[in-house]
Design an enzyme around this catalytic site. Structure first.
Site, PDB file in Angstrom:
ATOM      1  N   HIS A 181       0.822  -1.205   0.000  1.00  0.00           N
ATOM      2  CA  HIS A 181       0.000   0.000   0.000  1.00  0.00           C
ATOM      3  C   HIS A 181       0.859   1.260   0.000  1.00  0.00           C
ATOM      4  O   HIS A 181       0.386   2.326   0.363  1.00  0.00           O
ATOM      5  CB  HIS A 181      -0.919   0.004   1.231  1.00  0.00           C
ATOM      6  CG  HIS A 181      -1.939  -1.094   1.216  1.00  0.00           C
ATOM      7  ND1 HIS A 181      -2.423  -1.669   2.368  1.00  0.00           N
ATOM      8  CD2 HIS A 181      -2.560  -1.736   0.197  1.00  0.00           C
ATOM      9  CE1 HIS A 181      -3.295  -2.610   2.060  1.00  0.00           C
ATOM     10  NE2 HIS A 181      -3.391  -2.670   0.753  1.00  0.00           N
ATOM     11  N   HIS A 182       2.139   1.134  -0.405  1.00  0.00           N
ATOM     12  CA  HIS A 182       3.001   2.321  -0.411  1.00  0.00           C
ATOM     13  C   HIS A 182       2.500   3.348  -1.420  1.00  0.00           C
ATOM     14  O   HIS A 182       2.781   4.537  -1.308  1.00  0.00           O
ATOM     15  CB  HIS A 182       4.459   1.941  -0.699  1.00  0.00           C
ATOM     16  CG  HIS A 182       4.757   1.627  -2.135  1.00  0.00           C
ATOM     17  ND1 HIS A 182       4.375   0.429  -2.720  1.00  0.00           N
ATOM     18  CD2 HIS A 182       5.380   2.340  -3.106  1.00  0.00           C
ATOM     19  CE1 HIS A 182       4.771   0.428  -3.986  1.00  0.00           C
ATOM     20  NE2 HIS A 182       5.373   1.562  -4.241  1.00  0.00           N
ATOM     21  N   LYS A 230      -2.729  -2.733  -7.863  1.00  0.00           N
ATOM     22  CA  LYS A 230      -2.991  -3.105  -9.259  1.00  0.00           C
ATOM     23  C   LYS A 230      -2.505  -4.504  -9.545  1.00  0.00           C
ATOM     24  O   LYS A 230      -1.408  -4.883  -9.161  1.00  0.00           O
ATOM     25  CB  LYS A 230      -2.255  -2.132 -10.198  1.00  0.00           C
ATOM     26  CG  LYS A 230      -2.630  -2.283 -11.649  1.00  0.00           C
ATOM     27  CD  LYS A 230      -3.898  -1.526 -11.938  1.00  0.00           C
ATOM     28  CE  LYS A 230      -4.377  -1.717 -13.369  1.00  0.00           C
ATOM     29  NZ  LYS A 230      -4.979  -3.032 -13.598  1.00  0.00           N
ATOM     30  N   LYS A 238       7.437  -4.488 -10.203  1.00  0.00           N
ATOM     31  CA  LYS A 238       7.291  -4.056 -11.599  1.00  0.00           C
ATOM     32  C   LYS A 238       6.867  -2.591 -11.672  1.00  0.00           C
ATOM     33  O   LYS A 238       7.432  -1.800 -12.422  1.00  0.00           O
ATOM     34  CB  LYS A 238       6.225  -4.905 -12.307  1.00  0.00           C
ATOM     35  CG  LYS A 238       6.639  -6.288 -12.711  1.00  0.00           C
ATOM     36  CD  LYS A 238       5.468  -6.991 -13.378  1.00  0.00           C
ATOM     37  CE  LYS A 238       5.676  -8.488 -13.400  1.00  0.00           C
ATOM     38  NZ  LYS A 238       4.521  -9.193 -13.979  1.00  0.00           N
ATOM     39  N   ASP A 254       7.999   3.133 -12.954  1.00  0.00           N
ATOM     40  CA  ASP A 254       7.411   4.398 -12.505  1.00  0.00           C
ATOM     41  C   ASP A 254       5.907   4.474 -12.728  1.00  0.00           C
ATOM     42  O   ASP A 254       5.370   5.499 -13.166  1.00  0.00           O
ATOM     43  CB  ASP A 254       8.092   5.590 -13.198  1.00  0.00           C
ATOM     44  CG  ASP A 254       9.508   5.808 -12.697  1.00  0.00           C
ATOM     45  OD1 ASP A 254       9.733   5.713 -11.481  1.00  0.00           O
ATOM     46  OD2 ASP A 254      10.399   6.055 -13.531  1.00  0.00           O
ATOM     47  N   LYS A 300      -2.891  -8.960  -6.770  1.00  0.00           N
ATOM     48  CA  LYS A 300      -3.197 -10.059  -7.693  1.00  0.00           C
ATOM     49  C   LYS A 300      -4.442 -10.775  -7.208  1.00  0.00           C
ATOM     50  O   LYS A 300      -4.734 -10.804  -6.004  1.00  0.00           O
ATOM     51  CB  LYS A 300      -2.033 -11.058  -7.773  1.00  0.00           C
ATOM     52  CG  LYS A 300      -1.961 -11.779  -9.102  1.00  0.00           C
ATOM     53  CD  LYS A 300      -1.457 -10.865 -10.204  1.00  0.00           C
ATOM     54  CE  LYS A 300      -1.317 -11.588 -11.529  1.00  0.00           C
ATOM     55  NZ  LYS A 300      -0.784 -10.705 -12.569  1.00  0.00           N
ATOM     56  N   SER A 350      -1.989  -0.614 -18.793  1.00  0.00           N
ATOM     57  CA  SER A 350      -3.138  -0.564 -17.892  1.00  0.00           C
ATOM     58  C   SER A 350      -3.188   0.778 -17.165  1.00  0.00           C
ATOM     59  O   SER A 350      -4.266   1.329 -16.925  1.00  0.00           O
ATOM     60  CB  SER A 350      -3.052  -1.695 -16.861  1.00  0.00           C
ATOM     61  OG  SER A 350      -3.406  -2.925 -17.444  1.00  0.00           O
TER      62      SER A 350
END
Length: 475
Positions: A69-70, A75, A99, A104, A111, A367
């Site tokens: 949650h940084h 995603k 990733k 960036d 997931k 995405s």
């Protein structure tokens, strides 16, 4: 060894932890607790829910893991497979965190997984399961444009993402940014052009950039560029197919293609489009005209080539076959295709392994573009396309006046055309992959790190640490 007695050292997640721990040796001294926080999965949601299949009620096992949650939202895709388990979903969520940091993209990793075989279930029942899964995520606040944004993965696609969006919108009416609750949607529902081929194209951009580096090519005894390089691709799913197509178009020679049922080989090269047509007509890539069948698909990994692209399953290159690999470059299009033990062996052999946490980040990059498009409520190119065309037209008129020569109609059309959505998406992806590659390579050289994987983890960890420090959580 039975599954019950399987040690932590054997798990997929532990492989990621090993790579993480190896990278921390190259990180300046920092609070150990922060490193533990980065490495750990923040939230694991395991659920069981009933769905009526025919006349019977079936209990479905499913997961959603939020690794970090940084940055928010989290995603990651949703996998539909009977092989789905908690360890796998946790590992893939962790990979997503790293990733996103490397390229960036301002997301935390996540997931999902639903333990079903979509090949044996009717479309109607897949829809039931998908919609119920979405409602379970909503109940626990595990989905939303600023919370957690799913995407397609193995066994899922645009169809499933459209069901997720529709379910979300029906259960949370009035959410103005509802389109951004999920990516990988059809174009008619806010999807972005170029998403399908994004991961395969990202793989191509990453390997192409490596092959442009004269110093690295000299160390491998190869010429600069992709032209004429022999490539083997394992897996002809969405990623493998598009990667193979882009390599073929760039002048590389696809000498072998491998699938579950076996592999085909032709030292002079395979036409990817014709192989796909053969696959559609016969149900298999085997017996493709002009090629040699290889019954054991794993043996295709050991054939002579310059570049090997495993784009199917994890752990296909391991300590028992690593020393038989003849490729000089391995591009990890799949998640975790090379085990830590194999990594050590390949490193000693001088093989350059381009790691998954960088190389297959093309999907999440595009995405991100879709998510931004949905939040802005404006499609890419809408505001600048006509302006660019008008400016180009004026420049052409000036050039024709100065040169006193008319430019050919076809050439004029090419110059005048403003950027389309797919042009902007691909340009953004290309820039992202090139930038990510050089950041990893620079860290590798400046820190004296032996391989790209460790350097990629160092880059990811440093960026995540920087995010936490900016949040003020860890002074």
């Amino acid at each position: 060894m039975s599954k019950k007695n399987k040690s932590k050292a054997d798990t997929f997640f532990s492989c990621i932890e090993k790579n993480f721990d190896k990278a921390t040796r190259f990180i300046p001294p920092i609070e150990k607790g922060l490193l533990e926080q980065i490495k750990s999965c923040n939230a694991v949601y395991r659920m069981h829910f009933p769905v009526k299949i025919g006349k019977k009620i079936k209990v479905i096992e499913a997961y959603r893991v939020q690794h970090s949650h940084h940055k928010l939202p989290c995603k990651g895709g949703i996998r539909y497979s009977l092989k789905v388990n908690q360890d796998e979903v946790m590992t893939l969520a962790a990979l997503m965190t790293y990733k996103c940091a490397i390229v960036d993209v301002p997301f935390g990793g996540a997931k999902g997984g639903i333990k079903i075989d979509p090949q044996t279930i009717s479309v109607e029942n897949i829809e039931k399961i998908t919609r119920r899964y979405t409602s379970e995520l909503i109940k626990k606040n595990f989905i939303g444009p600023g919370i957690d944004v799913p995407a397609p993965d193995y066994g899922s696609g645009e169809r499933e993402m459209s069901w997720i969006f529709d379910t979300f919108l029906s259960l949370i009416p009035g959410e103005v940014d509802a389109l951004a609750c999920v990516t990988g949607k059809p174009l008619s529902q806010g999807g972005v052009r170029g998403r399908k081929e994004a991961t395969g194209l990202g793989v191509f951009y990453g390997i192409r950039e490596l092959c442009r580096i004269k110093e690295d090519m000299l160390s491998l005894g190869l010429d600069v560029g992709l032209d004429g390089k022999k490539v083997i691709i394992q897996g002809l799913g969405n990623v493998g197919y598009h990667a193979a197509t882009f390599f073929h178009e760039a002048g590389a020679i696809i000498v072998a293609l491998a699938e579950r049922e076996g592999a085909i080989y032709n030292k002079k090269g395979l036409n990817v489009s014709n192989v796909i047509l053969h696959l559609k007509n016969t149900g298999s890539i085997l017996n493709f005209p002009g090629s040699k069948n290889i019954e054991n698909t794993e043996k295709a990994l050991e054939l002579e080539c310059d570049i090997l692209i495993p784009s199917a399953l994890e752990n296909v290159i391991h300590k028992n076959n690593a020393n038989r690999i003849k490729a000089k470059i391995i591009g990890e299009a799949a998640n975790g295709p090379v085990t830590p033990d194999a990594d050590e062996i390949l490193g000693k052999m001088g093989v350059i392994v381009v790691p998954d946490i960088y190389l297959n980040a093309g999907g999440v990059t595009v995405s991100y573009f879709e998510w931004l498009k949905n939040l802005s409520h404006v499609r890419y190119g809408r505001m600048e396309k006509r302006f660019s065309e008008n400016v180009n037209s004026e420049l052409l008129q000036v050039i024709e006046t100065i040169c006193r020569k008319k430019i050919l109609t076809e050439e004029k059309k090419m110059i005048l055309r403003g950027p389309r959505e797919i042009d902007l998406v691909r340009s953004g992806l290309e820039d992202t992959m090139i930038s990510g590659f050089h950041k990893i390579r620079d860290i590798k050289k400046s820190s004296g790190i032996e391989n790209m994987r460790t350097a990629a983890f160092v880059l990811a960890i440093k960026k995540i640490i920087d995010s936490y420090e900016k949040l003020g959580i860890f002074p």
